[in-house]
Write a protein that holds these residues in place. Structure first.
Motif, PDB file in Angstrom:
ATOM      1  N   PRO A 110    -150.943   3.122 -10.265  1.00 52.50           N
ATOM      2  CA  PRO A 110    -150.957   2.257  -9.135  1.00 52.50           C
ATOM      3  C   PRO A 110    -151.087   1.254  -9.682  1.00 52.50           C
ATOM      4  CG  PRO A 110    -152.160   4.393  -7.850  1.00 52.50           C
ATOM      5  CD  PRO A 110    -152.199   4.474  -9.418  1.00 52.50           C
ATOM      6  N   ALA A 111    -149.288   0.310  -9.270  1.00 54.67           N
ATOM      7  CA  ALA A 111    -150.151  -1.465  -9.236  1.00 54.67           C
ATOM      8  C   ALA A 111    -148.504  -1.772  -8.282  1.00 54.67           C
ATOM      9  CB  ALA A 111    -149.798  -1.140 -10.946  1.00 54.67           C
ATOM     10  N   ASP A 171    -147.772  -2.279  -0.869  1.00 53.87           N
ATOM     11  CA  ASP A 171    -146.321  -2.581   0.225  1.00 53.87           C
ATOM     12  C   ASP A 171    -145.526  -1.071   0.498  1.00 53.87           C
ATOM     13  OD1 ASP A 171    -145.118  -5.534  -0.966  1.00 53.87           O
ATOM     14  OD2 ASP A 171    -147.755  -4.868   0.085  1.00 53.87           O
ATOM     15  N   PHE A 172    -145.785  -0.344  -0.036  1.00 57.94           N
ATOM     16  CA  PHE A 172    -145.029   1.556   0.583  1.00 57.94           C
ATOM     17  C   PHE A 172    -145.719   1.562   1.046  1.00 57.94           C
ATOM     18  CE2 PHE A 172    -141.556   1.344  -2.697  1.00 57.94           C
ATOM     19  CZ  PHE A 172    -141.905   1.491  -3.765  1.00 57.94           C
ATOM     20  N   ASN A 231    -139.404  -3.419   2.825  1.00 49.69           N
ATOM     21  CA  ASN A 231    -138.066  -3.692   3.537  1.00 49.69           C
ATOM     22  C   ASN A 231    -138.633  -5.497   3.477  1.00 49.69           C
ATOM     23  OD1 ASN A 231    -136.187  -4.473   4.574  1.00 49.69           O
ATOM     24  ND2 ASN A 231    -136.283  -4.281   6.864  1.00 49.69           N
ATOM     25  N   LYS A 232    -138.860  -6.236   2.407  1.00 50.45           N
ATOM     26  CA  LYS A 232    -138.734  -7.163   2.122  1.00 50.45           C
ATOM     27  C   LYS A 232    -138.066  -7.286   0.194  1.00 50.45           C
ATOM     28  CE  LYS A 232    -143.651  -8.387   1.386  1.00 50.45           C
ATOM     29  NZ  LYS A 232    -144.974  -8.677   1.479  1.00 50.45           N
ATOM     30  N   ALA A 233    -137.726  -9.281   0.149  1.00 51.98           N
ATOM     31  CA  ALA A 233    -137.678  -9.084  -1.260  1.00 51.98           C
ATOM     32  C   ALA A 233    -138.739  -9.881  -1.850  1.00 51.98           C
ATOM     33  CB  ALA A 233    -136.828 -10.403  -0.416  1.00 51.98           C
ATOM     34  N   TYR A 235    -137.014  -6.241  -9.051  1.00 51.80           N
ATOM     35  CA  TYR A 235    -136.377  -5.093  -7.021  1.00 51.80           C
ATOM     36  C   TYR A 235    -138.435  -4.276  -7.834  1.00 51.80           C
ATOM     37  CZ  TYR A 235    -131.785  -4.330  -8.040  1.00 51.80           C
ATOM     38  OH  TYR A 235    -131.039  -4.133  -8.443  1.00 51.80           O
ATOM     39  N   ALA A 236    -138.623  -3.892  -6.492  1.00 53.35           N
ATOM     40  CA  ALA A 236    -140.264  -3.601  -5.679  1.00 53.35           C
ATOM     41  C   ALA A 236    -140.029  -2.266  -7.048  1.00 53.35           C
ATOM     42  CB  ALA A 236    -140.048  -2.821  -4.431  1.00 53.35           C
TER      43      ALA A 236
END
Lengths: 297, 241
Positions: A176-177, A182-183, A218-220, A252-253
């Motif tokens: 995990p990184a 945030d997910f 849902n974040k930039a 990108y995430a």
């Protein structure tokens, strides 16, 4: 060495061009580090000695000087002066020897190593090739590639327990990184409990997968440095695993990083193969990477 | 206004660590992070091969092939934390231009080398001369580098020149093309696909891979363009085709 056929894509690779990623220079390097390191090890080469990474086989060449070679990676039929010989083995070569590598039966990338390493164009201290940036050497029919002639010595073979089987369903360990936290729980669960398929969009830069949509937060995010093996989740929810020719920054995430040693498994996956992910810790991934590096020193 | 920079080292994966910075993103923070990255690679280059700086973080790549790295992981972390602690950089938003070296790039602004100069002028309801003046009078800061070799996103472009990217990107933009899109401007150092509007051409060879030259830009550095005529463009090595 004179190239007669080079297959789909053959490139000179050492372990990568490091030190310039902040200027947009991609590292390149072998997609399958396990096969690459074994091939150099069989020849008692420096672990960073340059080899030729051959994609899907169909490669043929003639050697003009005596040397030793080794071939590791995807399963192919090898012929040396017409005689069938096994992969994961080193061989003595005399001037005039012809090597033929068939189309790969399983797997994708084959590594041709030579005693002392190939002598190709050096840019910023490395012979690694990133075709998309026109750096390094793409190998084509009629090319001549230099190497220093070597006295023959004993041939060696990789012990069978280190020779992988190339499966059509693989499981990749992930650390995990990045934006993992945030997910949502549901998306993280979906990521670790889905079977994805390798799409036809796979190359040295990235493997795009199809399968369950994973919803990105849902974040930039601001663009940031990308580690090899990072898994991006773009707007369409289809994971992208970043490989040897990845860009050094992106916005990108990213949900996890594939354990470095498991990128060698991914490197031999073809379109249509199934991939699932499982969680591991940084400590475990570190131990495996360290083991691999120490073994080949 | 000044803000104390807060820096935090964290592990990304088995081969990468990251320094996260608090503080408002902007030219001053970018320059500070760039300087910090340089210090880390200078002092710890044996263990850290790359420090990739972006607007709020620095990604550190460990030298995984060096056995000393593995033998000293804890020590390396301690050394980095010591550098972070001592990196007492006070970020001041108002005085970021005075002491900074500015990269000045000559540009031949003319339709014969810049296909979009007239259309940009039209879209912005300005004359071409006004476009040139507005573009060249500002000192830009480097917002991001790393998507491709030597390509630096510069900003902020004056609002009067702000237009969306072209809906159909060009397959090949000539090397040296100076272009704009949204609130950013950039030079394409090598031929590449591109969707920005081309308003001029810089004659200088900014990137020369054969000489290990990957461009003059660094994160947070200042850049300004100045107009030259055709004669000087050719003298400086510019290609008209």
């Amino acid at each position: 060495m004179r190239i007669l056929r080079s297959g789909l894509l053959a490139t000179v690779q050492d372990l990568g061009r490091y030190g310039y990623q902040d200027q947009g220079v991609r590292t390149g390097g072998p997609m399958d580090e396990h096969a690459f390191l074994w091939a150099n090890h069989l020849l008692r080469n420096d672990h960073n000695a340059a080899q030729i990474e051959i994609t899907f086989g169909s490669f043929e060449c003639v050697f003009t000087k005596p040397t030793m070679i080794a071939l590791c990676g995807a399963q192919c039929q090898l012929r040396i002066d017409g005689q069938i010989v096994p992969m994961w083995h080193s061989y003595a070569i005399v001037a005039g020897t012809r090597l033929e590598i068939s189309y790969t039966q399983t797997g994708v990338r084959v590594y041709l190593a030579i005693a002392g390493g190939f002598d190709a164009q050096v840019t910023a201290g490395s012979m690694a090739t990133v075709p998309g940036q026109q750096i390094g050497s793409v190998v084509s029919a009629d090319d001549e590639i230099e190497f220093a002639a070597q006295v023959n010595c004993m041939t060696r073979a990789v012990p069978s327990q280190f020779i992988p089987r190339f499966e059509q369903e693989v499981q990749l360990a992930c650390v995990p990184a990045y934006q993992y936290h945030d997910f949502s729980d549901a998306e993280r669960h979906a990521f670790f409990n889905s079977r994805f398929q390798v799409s036809k969009e796979n190359d040295r830069m990235a493997y795009r997968l199809t399968g369950s949509d994973i919803q990105a937060p849902n974040k930039a995010y601001a663009s940031e440095g990308i580690a090899l093996g990072a898994v991006q989740i773009p707007a369409d929810g289809q994971p992208i695993i970043l490989c040897a020719d990845h860009q050094s920054i992106g916005g990108y995430a990213k949900i996890v990083c594939i354990a470095r040693v498991d990128l060698s498994i991914l490197a031999q996956c073809r379109t249509g193969d199934c991939i699932s992910f499982y969680e591991t810790t940084v400590e475990e991934a570190t131990q495996k990477l360290q083991q691999r590096i120490m073994f080949f020193r | 206004m000044s803000t104390q920079l807060k820096l935090h080292l964290q592990v990304v994966n088995e081969s990468h660590w990251c320094i996260q910075a608090s503080g408002t993103p902007g030219p001053a923070l970018s320059r500070a992070l760039h300087n910090l990255a340089l210090q880390i690679t200078d002092e710890l280059g044996e263990y850290i091969s790359d420090a990739i700086t972006s607007s709020q973080s620095i990604l550190l790549c460990l030298q995984i092939c060096n056995t000393e790295t593995w033998n000293n992981l804890q020590l390396i972390k301690e050394k980095i934390n010591a550098i972070l602690d001592h990196f007492s950089h006070v970020v001041d938003e108002t005085v970021n231009d005075c002491i900074e070296e500015i990269i000045r790039l000559p540009v031949y602004y003319a339709s014969e080398v810049a296909e979009d100069l007239s259309s940009v002028a039209e879209l912005c309801a300005l004359s071409p001369d006004e476009v040139i003046l507005i573009h060249s009078e500002k000192i830009y800061s480097t917002f991001a580098i790393g998507f491709s070799i030597g390509f630096a996103y510069l900003g902020e472009l004056d609002q009067r020149l702000s237009i969306s990217r072209k809906s159909t990107p060009r397959i090949s933009v000539p090397a040296g093309s100076v272009a704009i899109a949204e609130r950013q401007t950039a030079v394409y150092p090598q031929p590449s696909p591109g969707g920005w509007h081309i308003i001029g051409r810089c004659p200088l060879l900014l990137v020369d891979i054969s000489r290990d030259n990957f461009g003059p830009f660094s994160l947070g550095c200042s850049v300004q363009f100045y107009a030259i005529d055709k004669h000087e463009f050719i003298q400086l090595g510019g290609q008209l085709q």
